[in-house]
Design a protein around this motif. Sequence first.
Motif, mmCIF file in Angstrom:
data_model
loop_
_atom_site.group_PDB
_atom_site.id
_atom_site.type_symbol
_atom_site.label_atom_id
_atom_site.label_comp_id
_atom_site.label_asym_id
_atom_site.label_seq_id
_atom_site.Cartn_x
_atom_site.Cartn_y
_atom_site.Cartn_z
ATOM 1 N N CYS A 118 -2.025 -4.871 -5.921
ATOM 2 C CA CYS A 118 -1.833 -3.493 -5.488
ATOM 3 C C CYS A 118 -2.855 -2.600 -6.198
ATOM 4 O O CYS A 118 -2.976 -2.654 -7.423
ATOM 5 C CB CYS A 118 -0.422 -3.040 -5.824
ATOM 6 S SG CYS A 118 -0.088 -1.302 -5.472
ATOM 7 N N ASN A 143 0.774 -7.687 -4.545
ATOM 8 C CA ASN A 143 1.178 -6.860 -3.405
ATOM 9 C C ASN A 143 2.058 -7.613 -2.407
ATOM 10 O O ASN A 143 2.627 -7.004 -1.514
ATOM 11 C CB ASN A 143 -0.035 -6.259 -2.702
ATOM 12 C CG ASN A 143 -1.017 -7.288 -2.206
ATOM 13 O OD1 ASN A 143 -0.676 -8.411 -1.874
ATOM 14 N ND2 ASN A 143 -2.283 -6.890 -2.149
ATOM 15 N N CYS A 189 1.322 -9.350 0.061
ATOM 16 C CA CYS A 189 0.812 -9.192 1.417
ATOM 17 C C CYS A 189 0.540 -10.548 2.042
ATOM 18 O O CYS A 189 -0.233 -11.338 1.497
ATOM 19 C CB CYS A 189 -0.466 -8.360 1.405
ATOM 20 S SG CYS A 189 -1.227 -8.205 3.024
ATOM 21 N N CYS A 233 5.310 -5.343 5.017
ATOM 22 C CA CYS A 233 4.858 -3.982 5.327
ATOM 23 C C CYS A 233 5.043 -3.598 6.798
ATOM 24 O O CYS A 233 4.984 -2.419 7.133
ATOM 25 C CB CYS A 233 3.403 -3.794 4.924
ATOM 26 S SG CYS A 233 2.241 -4.755 5.891
ATOM 27 N N CYS A 239 -4.127 -3.653 -0.077
ATOM 28 C CA CYS A 239 -2.707 -3.630 0.284
ATOM 29 C C CYS A 239 -1.867 -3.171 -0.906
ATOM 30 O O CYS A 239 -2.010 -3.694 -2.010
ATOM 31 C CB CYS A 239 -2.252 -5.013 0.713
ATOM 32 S SG CYS A 239 -3.113 -5.615 2.171
ATOM 33 N N LEU A 240 -1.000 -2.215 -0.664
ATOM 34 C CA LEU A 240 -0.071 -1.751 -1.690
ATOM 35 C C LEU A 240 1.045 -2.769 -1.872
ATOM 36 O O LEU A 240 1.342 -3.542 -0.965
ATOM 37 C CB LEU A 240 0.548 -0.417 -1.279
ATOM 38 C CG LEU A 240 -0.416 0.735 -1.002
ATOM 39 C CD1 LEU A 240 0.363 1.938 -0.507
ATOM 40 C CD2 LEU A 240 -1.217 1.073 -2.219
ATOM 41 N N CYS A 241 1.691 -2.744 -3.025
ATOM 42 C CA CYS A 241 2.883 -3.565 -3.223
ATOM 43 C C CYS A 241 4.067 -2.840 -2.575
ATOM 44 O O CYS A 241 3.973 -1.651 -2.254
ATOM 45 C CB CYS A 241 3.128 -3.798 -4.712
ATOM 46 S SG CYS A 241 3.725 -2.358 -5.618
ATOM 47 N N CYS A 272 5.078 0.535 -4.501
ATOM 48 C CA CYS A 272 4.108 1.627 -4.355
ATOM 49 C C CYS A 272 4.044 2.117 -2.912
ATOM 50 O O CYS A 272 3.906 3.311 -2.676
ATOM 51 C CB CYS A 272 2.735 1.180 -4.839
ATOM 52 S SG CYS A 272 2.630 1.005 -6.640
#
Length: 71
Positions: A8, A15, A17, A31, A53-55, A58
């Motif tokens: 992240c 993250n 992702c 997400c 990519c954010l976690c 976040c």
Amino acid sequence: MTDTATLCPCCGQLNRCAQATADAPVSQCWCFSVKVDAQQLANLPPEQRNRSCLCPRCAQGLPPDSPLLAD
């Protein structure tokens, strides 16, 4: 060593992702069902927008130690 695509850009944690570790587009990731906090995206440096990519925390605008709203 962890690939930066899996971290992240806000907090440095993983993250989670699905796309970050896939060689081809994915059809499911956490997400896809979470509303991403607009302020978190606005806080990213321009070079990281639409590239990092954010976690889950976040992305939801939550502090790192808080429980997730959706997972």
